[in-house]
Design an enzyme around this catalytic site. Structure first.
Site, PDB file in Angstrom:
ATOM      1  NE  ARG A   1      11.900  32.468 -21.765  1.00 56.12           N
ATOM      2  CZ  ARG A   1      10.760  31.802 -21.953  1.00 56.12           C
ATOM      3  NH1 ARG A   1      10.028  32.061 -23.015  1.00 56.12           N
ATOM      4  NH2 ARG A   1      10.365  30.896 -21.103  1.00 56.12           N
TER       5      ARG A   1
ATOM      6  CD  GLU B   1      16.542  40.721 -34.597  1.00 53.90           C
ATOM      7  OE1 GLU B   1      15.674  40.739 -35.496  1.00 53.90           O
ATOM      8  OE2 GLU B   1      16.263  40.663 -33.375  1.00 53.90           O
TER       9      GLU B   1
ATOM     10  NE  ARG C   1       9.473  26.827 -32.488  1.00 56.32           N
ATOM     11  CZ  ARG C   1       8.436  27.585 -32.229  1.00 56.32           C
ATOM     12  NH1 ARG C   1       7.315  27.427 -32.920  1.00 56.32           N
ATOM     13  NH2 ARG C   1       8.476  28.488 -31.266  1.00 56.32           N
TER      14      ARG C   1
ATOM     15  CD1 TRP D   1      15.316  30.700 -32.900  1.00 59.18           C
ATOM     16  CD2 TRP D   1      14.987  30.595 -35.105  1.00 59.18           C
ATOM     17  NE1 TRP D   1      16.334  29.955 -33.434  1.00 59.18           N
ATOM     18  CE2 TRP D   1      16.150  29.874 -34.792  1.00 59.18           C
ATOM     19  CE3 TRP D   1      14.577  30.692 -36.435  1.00 59.18           C
ATOM     20  CZ2 TRP D   1      16.925  29.253 -35.772  1.00 59.18           C
ATOM     21  CZ3 TRP D   1      15.339  30.065 -37.396  1.00 59.18           C
ATOM     22  CH2 TRP D   1      16.498  29.348 -37.075  1.00 59.18           C
ATOM     23  CB  ILE D   2      13.103  35.535 -29.833  1.00 58.27           C
ATOM     24  CG1 ILE D   2      14.185  36.204 -28.957  1.00 58.27           C
ATOM     25  CG2 ILE D   2      11.712  36.013 -29.446  1.00 58.27           C
ATOM     26  CD1 ILE D   2      15.587  35.987 -29.447  1.00 58.27           C
ATOM     27  NE  ARG D   3       7.355  32.601 -26.138  1.00 61.38           N
ATOM     28  CZ  ARG D   3       7.265  33.017 -24.872  1.00 61.38           C
ATOM     29  NH1 ARG D   3       7.744  34.196 -24.537  1.00 61.38           N
ATOM     30  NH2 ARG D   3       6.709  32.248 -23.949  1.00 61.38           N
TER      31      ARG D   3
ATOM     32  CG  LEU E   1      23.864  18.668 -29.551  1.00 64.38           C
ATOM     33  CD1 LEU E   1      23.582  19.236 -30.932  1.00 64.38           C
ATOM     34  CD2 LEU E   1      24.979  17.614 -29.637  1.00 64.38           C
TER      35      LEU E   1
END
Length: 236
Positions: free
Chosen positions: A31, A37, A136, A27-29, A126
């Protein structure tokens, strides 16, 4: 339709998400978001680990190095789940033992694996959320992150239904073509009967007004212009 995304950049959503660490690392890709966190340096990590459903315990794909392949026998899937659960329990017991010895939390956590659950606040606009969802929600995305994308899609659809409809029409269920693919399409279109092209138009594009002339429809006209350009391409 014309990639005018500025209005979408004015809308922001914030999600509170709990997920396995291996999902968080994928998910953190993306950016473009602001992320806060849960920290295992300051807090005790929850005793929660991800165990995949038996149906998702599959063989390695022979064609895709990061994808699943064929189903495996149920007995082997059960063995895999038992192995995962046993090792998860082992590292958790070690973590709790070190906490009991008053070892600092940032050190005690280091053996916890990527199946460990973490959580974060994830805020994004958005436009970039749509980009995340386009990637995804794809059938090739890993099952575990795709489940989260499906849940997010439900929320986004409820918050911004008109923007969501445009996203579905012009991104999610649209296709992009390479130059070579366009050359192949141009040959197909160039040999097609123009009347059949007209007949293939969706009903909303073939609506007529009181005089029988086609109603004005900018999207239809843009499509027909694309068809004309493709036909010209085939004659080059």
């Amino acid at each position: 339709r014309h990639q005018h995304t500025t209005p979408f950049e004015m809308v922001e959503l914030k999600f509170h998400v709990k997920m396995p660490i291996f999902v968080a690392r994928q998910w953190i890709r993306h950016r473009t978001a602001s992320v806060n966190e849960y920290s295992g340096r300051y807090s005790i990590m929850p005793d929660e680990f991800y165990l995949p459903p038996a149906a998702e315990v599959t063989a390695q794909s022979a064609a895709n190095r990061q994808g699943g392949g064929d189903q495996i026998p149920p007995e082997r899937a059960a063995e895999v789940r038992e192995l995962l659960a046993r090792e998860q329990r082992l590292v958790r017991d070690g973590y709790e033992q070190m906490l009991g010895w008053d070892i600092r939390r940032e050190l005690a956590r280091i053996n916890l694996g990527v199946a460990q659950y973490t959580e974060w606040y994830w805020k994004n606009d958005l436009h970039n959320i749509f980009h995340f969802l386009q990637l995804r929600l794809d059938a090739h995305a890993q099952y575990e992150i795709r489940v989260y994308a499906e849940a997010m899609a439900t929320i986004v659809r409820a918050v911004a239904p008109v923007a969501w409809e445009a996203f579905e029409d012009y991104q999610l269920h649209a296709e992009r073509f390479s130059r070579l693919e366009l050359d192949a399409l141009a040959r197909l279109v160039g040999s097609a009967d123009p009347e059949r092209v007209e007949e293939a138009l969706p009903p909303v594009w073939r609506e007529t007004g009181t005089g029988g002339a086609p109603k004005r429809n900018r999207e239809r006209d843009e499509f027909l212009a694309k068809i004309t350009r493709l036909a010209s391409r085939a004659r080059r």
